[in-house]
Design an enzyme around this catalytic site. Structure first.
Site, PDB file in Angstrom:
ATOM      1  N   LEU A 104      -4.571  -4.177   3.709  1.00  0.00           N
ATOM      2  CA  LEU A 104      -5.458  -4.316   2.558  1.00  0.00           C
ATOM      3  C   LEU A 104      -6.732  -5.100   2.872  1.00  0.00           C
ATOM      4  CD1 LEU A 104      -5.563  -3.639  -0.490  1.00  0.00           C
ATOM      5  CD2 LEU A 104      -4.432  -5.832  -0.919  1.00  0.00           C
ATOM      6  N   GLY A 120       2.843  -6.231   6.193  1.00  0.00           N
ATOM      7  CA  GLY A 120       2.150  -5.038   6.647  1.00  0.00           C
ATOM      8  C   GLY A 120       1.150  -4.515   5.645  1.00  0.00           C
ATOM      9  N   GLU A 121       1.553  -4.463   4.380  1.00  0.00           N
ATOM     10  CA  GLU A 121       0.666  -3.976   3.333  1.00  0.00           C
ATOM     11  C   GLU A 121      -0.526  -4.915   3.120  1.00  0.00           C
ATOM     12  OE1 GLU A 121       4.864  -2.636   2.442  1.00  0.00           O
ATOM     13  OE2 GLU A 121       3.864  -4.479   3.045  1.00  0.00           O
ATOM     14  N   THR A 122      -0.271  -6.218   3.235  1.00  0.00           N
ATOM     15  CA  THR A 122      -1.340  -7.194   3.053  1.00  0.00           C
ATOM     16  C   THR A 122      -2.372  -7.085   4.162  1.00  0.00           C
ATOM     17  OG1 THR A 122       0.197  -8.716   1.950  1.00  0.00           O
ATOM     18  CG2 THR A 122      -1.856  -9.645   2.782  1.00  0.00           C
TER      19      THR A 122
END
Length: 224
Positions: free
Chosen positions: A65, A60-62
């Site tokens: 980003l 999710g964070e990737t």
């Protein structure tokens, strides 16, 4: 010095953490290539010129980003970007998305080092990033302290802090405050997250927005 207690404890636990890496490898949570990178060793030579380092934990964070990475690449055609991830799945989605990006030849990837002073120092001394950014709740005391010592400005993107997380930091409130106050720029995911981050010690919250609203849907092929 930020987090002297955590600095010493993590140094003492370093041999156990390395054993844990082998256990994670056996369970498919690491890869043979990730093990040396977890020890702060580089995956490739550092290119000359400016280098921005961005770190995301997992999928999710990737995904969130990626628009930031594309914007940086478009902003400066001489800039190189190093992206570190904390999981095998995060690394996989990163490699899945990169070929579609303009300027992807200026993007390097590897796994983040363990939050052990010697390993973080090895990582930073090799890559020498000009600026760094951590995503959401990736608060690693030793790595943040090492950046601070090297005068590497840090940003917190999509900063997230739940009531439960804030409560869990209660016994280490001073450490949390020192980490959060180190960030030169903070982007909070929501007004509620901004309030908790400020309560925890963040001194500069300049934007409230959710990067995931700008990211394309995450589609990964299910492996059988």
């Amino acid at each position: 010095m930020l987090g002297a207690g955590w600095h010493g404890l993590s140094t003492l636990l370093a041999p156990i953490l390395r054993v844990n890496l082998r256990r994670r490898l056996a369970h498919g949570k690491e890869t043979p290539a990730s093990l040396p990178q977890r020890r702060g060793l580089a995956s490739r030579p550092r290119p000359p010129g400016l280098l921005a380092w961005l770190h995301a934990a997992s999928v999710g964070e990737t995904v969130a980003l990626m628009p930031v990475v594309q914007h940086l690449l478009d902003l400066d055609p001489t800039l190189h970007v190093l992206i570190t991830t904390g999981t095998v799945t995060g690394n996989a989605i990163l490699h899945d998305r990169l070929p579609a990006m303009t300027g992807q030849d200026r993007v390097m990837t590897q796994f983040a080092p363990l939050d052990v002073p010697m390993l973080g120092a090895r990582f930073l001394d090799y890559w020498r990033p000009d600026v760094g950014a951590l995503v959401e709740s990736e608060l690693w005391p030793n790595l943040i302290a090492a950046c601070h010592a090297r005068h590497v400005p840090l940003a917190l993107l999509n900063g997230r802090m739940s009531d439960r997380s804030l409560a869990s930091w209660r016994r280490a409130a001073c450490l949390l405050a020192r980490m959060l106050s180190t960030f030169a720029w903070v982007m909070a995911r929501s007004a509620e997250d901004a309030a908790r981050l400020q309560h925890g010690g963040a001194t500069r919250i300049d934007l409230i927005a959710d990067l995931k609203d700008a990211a394309p849907p995450c589609r990964m092929t299910r492996q059988r």
